[in-house]
Design an enzyme around this catalytic site. Structure first.
Site, PDB file in Angstrom:
ATOM      1  N   HIS A 156      53.728 -38.047  44.705  1.00 58.11           N
ATOM      2  CA  HIS A 156      54.856 -37.227  45.191  1.00 58.11           C
ATOM      3  C   HIS A 156      56.112 -38.082  45.120  1.00 58.11           C
ATOM      4  O   HIS A 156      56.124 -39.209  45.618  1.00 58.11           O
ATOM      5  CB  HIS A 156      54.556 -36.788  46.629  1.00 58.11           C
ATOM      6  CG  HIS A 156      55.596 -35.908  47.246  1.00 58.11           C
ATOM      7  ND1 HIS A 156      56.495 -35.169  46.500  1.00 58.11           N
ATOM      8  CD2 HIS A 156      55.881 -35.633  48.547  1.00 58.11           C
ATOM      9  CE1 HIS A 156      57.282 -34.496  47.320  1.00 58.11           C
ATOM     10  NE2 HIS A 156      56.935 -34.760  48.566  1.00 58.11           N
TER      11      HIS A 156
ATOM     12  N   HIS B 110      54.575 -30.673  48.634  1.00 55.48           N
ATOM     13  CA  HIS B 110      55.672 -29.902  49.144  1.00 55.48           C
ATOM     14  C   HIS B 110      56.889 -29.826  48.216  1.00 55.48           C
ATOM     15  O   HIS B 110      57.887 -29.182  48.527  1.00 55.48           O
ATOM     16  CB  HIS B 110      56.020 -30.517  50.520  1.00 55.48           C
ATOM     17  CG  HIS B 110      57.417 -30.707  50.904  1.00 55.48           C
ATOM     18  ND1 HIS B 110      58.079 -31.897  50.981  1.00 55.48           N
ATOM     19  CD2 HIS B 110      58.319 -29.770  51.258  1.00 55.48           C
ATOM     20  CE1 HIS B 110      59.298 -31.737  51.386  1.00 55.48           C
ATOM     21  NE2 HIS B 110      59.497 -30.465  51.554  1.00 55.48           N
TER      22      HIS B 110
ATOM     23  N   ASP C   2      51.599 -34.975  50.817  1.00 52.61           N
ATOM     24  CA  ASP C   2      52.095 -34.310  52.035  1.00 52.61           C
ATOM     25  C   ASP C   2      51.061 -33.361  52.666  1.00 52.61           C
ATOM     26  O   ASP C   2      51.049 -33.158  53.882  1.00 52.61           O
ATOM     27  CB  ASP C   2      53.357 -33.503  51.721  1.00 52.61           C
ATOM     28  CG  ASP C   2      54.623 -34.347  51.718  1.00 52.61           C
ATOM     29  OD1 ASP C   2      54.576 -35.508  52.171  1.00 52.61           O
ATOM     30  OD2 ASP C   2      55.657 -33.845  51.266  1.00 52.61           O
TER      31      ASP C   2
ATOM     32  N   ASP D 280      60.436 -40.605  50.724  1.00 58.51           N
ATOM     33  CA  ASP D 280      59.622 -41.261  51.758  1.00 58.51           C
ATOM     34  C   ASP D 280      58.354 -41.868  51.149  1.00 58.51           C
ATOM     35  O   ASP D 280      57.698 -42.686  51.797  1.00 58.51           O
ATOM     36  CB  ASP D 280      59.279 -40.302  52.917  1.00 58.51           C
ATOM     37  CG  ASP D 280      58.798 -38.943  52.471  1.00 58.51           C
ATOM     38  OD1 ASP D 280      59.137 -38.507  51.365  1.00 58.51           O
ATOM     39  OD2 ASP D 280      58.079 -38.299  53.256  1.00 58.51           O
TER      40      ASP D 280
ATOM     41  N   HIS E 134      64.760 -35.052  57.858  1.00 61.35           N
ATOM     42  CA  HIS E 134      65.584 -33.975  57.288  1.00 61.35           C
ATOM     43  C   HIS E 134      65.596 -32.690  58.127  1.00 61.35           C
ATOM     44  O   HIS E 134      65.261 -31.605  57.677  1.00 61.35           O
ATOM     45  CB  HIS E 134      65.347 -33.736  55.791  1.00 61.35           C
ATOM     46  CG  HIS E 134      63.951 -33.441  55.311  1.00 61.35           C
ATOM     47  ND1 HIS E 134      63.133 -32.515  55.889  1.00 61.35           N
ATOM     48  CD2 HIS E 134      63.269 -33.931  54.246  1.00 61.35           C
ATOM     49  CE1 HIS E 134      62.008 -32.447  55.198  1.00 61.35           C
ATOM     50  NE2 HIS E 134      62.067 -33.312  54.214  1.00 61.35           N
TER      51      HIS E 134
ATOM     52  N   GLU F 286      59.131 -37.511  46.472  1.00 58.51           N
ATOM     53  CA  GLU F 286      60.130 -37.521  47.547  1.00 58.51           C
ATOM     54  C   GLU F 286      60.259 -38.955  48.055  1.00 58.51           C
ATOM     55  O   GLU F 286      59.297 -39.725  48.065  1.00 58.51           O
ATOM     56  CB  GLU F 286      59.753 -36.558  48.682  1.00 58.51           C
ATOM     57  CG  GLU F 286      60.934 -36.363  49.629  1.00 58.51           C
ATOM     58  CD  GLU F 286      60.806 -35.184  50.595  1.00 58.51           C
ATOM     59  OE1 GLU F 286      59.751 -34.545  50.659  1.00 58.51           O
ATOM     60  OE2 GLU F 286      61.810 -34.926  51.305  1.00 58.51           O
TER      61      GLU F 286
END
Ligand code: FEO
Length: 399
Positions: free
Chosen positions: A83, A148, A167, A87, A29, A85
């Site tokens: 997390h 994050h 992260d 990924d 990103h 996100e």
């Protein structure tokens, strides 16, 4: 058991790394991941077999093959999503559908994010201080909001002193060696700095709080297991690096970032750098384009000064400068001094625009902008050198 050559790597008595190595990714990103990355997932082979995080969707088979090298995947009882996100959660929906674990856990915000991204229902919310009994082992949760994403949390396996930090304390570095002590320390520091500058910098005050919490809880960490890059089992240099970066420690350095059309602003940048050197301050001259925005941010992490130069094109900033300033402003670099410079042909708005952006970043402007029409003459280059020296002297005064 799997016939794949992919294997889990043992991290501690009951913990195995079962993640994936992405050797090919070069853009995460907007961040140039020149050494690739890893998506780390961990398997806790407790009475209740528990998977901590998953991997990016297209790496699911790699994760499953590594899991299969140590346990039948259907035996996984719990999944913890530290997390959401993608990924780390991209492979989660399919993994849940295939393995049908007894329970899946995430933070309250994680529950919402997993519902929004994947339509997942039935995830149990946990928060700071909650404990999850695995029979012979126990996991405690610690929310790390904005490190994050708002949903982020860490998991602590007390009996083996393993911190799964998602992260936090990670880096984008592909390797077939899992442990930090098996890798080049200079590369580790460089990639950790790049990760901090491009992902965590705006949340430095929260990093400071997290480090204080780790100290308060007297977490005597034996294994530090982030979701990207190597696992730490000795030295833990990264904790000291994070302390320095969160506190904004600098090394008497200036970043001179510029865009150029026909070389005039480049010549000005070189003269600014000469002035900085004359004042005893190291200058990193970074032509935007060849120098990626994320590499400039890495240099800014421990710099005292930012000087930016751009020509004016169609009454605007040169596009690479507009790109860099937009990116940098979002990452909120702190405590910088600086100024702007640039050549132009007829209208010359770029310096004013760059000055506005530096002010928005709370950069202390030193001296005056240096602008010139078409090509800098000796007098203009002298003013650029003087600007560099003036900024350099201010850096020294603040040291
Ligand atoms: Fe590695 Fe915020 O995801």
């Amino acid at each position: 058991m799997s016939k794949s050559s992919l294997r889990a790597v043992r991290v501690s008595e009951h913990v195995w790394w079962v993640g994936a190595v992405d050797w090919a990714i070069r853009d995460f990103h907007g961040y140039a991941t020149s050494r690739g990355t890893t998506y780390n997932a961990y398997l806790v082979l407790a009475d209740k077999v528990t998977l901590i995080d998953t991997v990016k969707a297209q790496f699911r088979d790699e994760m499953m093959a590594r899991i299969s090298s140590v346990v039948e995947p259907g035996k996984i009882d719990y999944i913890v999503s530290n997390h959401s996100e993608m990924d780390h959660s991209g492979a989660l929906p399919e993994t849940i559908a295939e393995l049908r674990p007894e329970k899946v856990f995430a933070s309250k915000m994680g529950v919402k994010a997993l519902r929004a991204h994947f339509g997942l229902e039935g995830i149990e919310a946990v928060g700071t201080g909650d404990k999850l009994g695995l029979g012979n082992l126990t996991i405690s949760f610690l929310e790390t909001k904005m490190l994050h994403w708002p949903d982020s949390m860490a998991s602590w396996l007390a009996e083996e002193r393993v911190l799964f930090s998602q992260d936090g304390f990670g880096m984008h570095l592909a390797s077939n060696r899992l442990f930090a002590d098996e890798l080049d320390p200079a590369v580790l520091r460089e990639e950790a700095a790049k990760y901090y500058a491009n992902i965590l910098l705006p949340y430095s005050s929260l990093v400071t709080k997290l480090l204080a919490t780790v100290a308060e809880l007297k977490l005597d960490i034996a294994r530090l297991c982030p979701d990207h890059g190597p696992v730490w089992r000795t030295g833990f240099d990264i904790l000291g690096w994070y302390r320095d970066w969160a506190e904004g420690r600098t090394v008497s350095k200036a970043v001179v970032a510029y865009a150029t059309m026909w070389g005039s602003t480049a010549r000005m940048a070189q003269s600014v750098a000469d002035g900085l050197a004359a004042a005893g301050v190291e200058a990193r001259v970074m032509p935007l384009g060849p120098a990626h925005r994320s590499d400039v941010m890495t240099e800014l992490l421990d710099a005292d000064a930012l000087l930016v130069g751009s020509p004016t094109i169609n009454n605007q900033l040169f596009p690479t400068m507009a790109d860099f300033l937009c990116y940098a402003r979002g990452l909120k670099p702190r405590n910088l001094v600086g100024q702007v410079f640039g050549s132009y042909g007829w209208s010359g708005e770029a310096c004013k625009m760059m000055g506005t952006e530096l002010e928005a970043m709370d950069v202390e402007l030193v001296g005056e902008p240096v602008r010139t029409v078409y090509v800098p003459d000796e007098e203009t280059l002298g003013r650029c050198r003087e600007l560099g020296s003036e900024v350099g002297r201010r850096v020294k005064e603040r040291a």
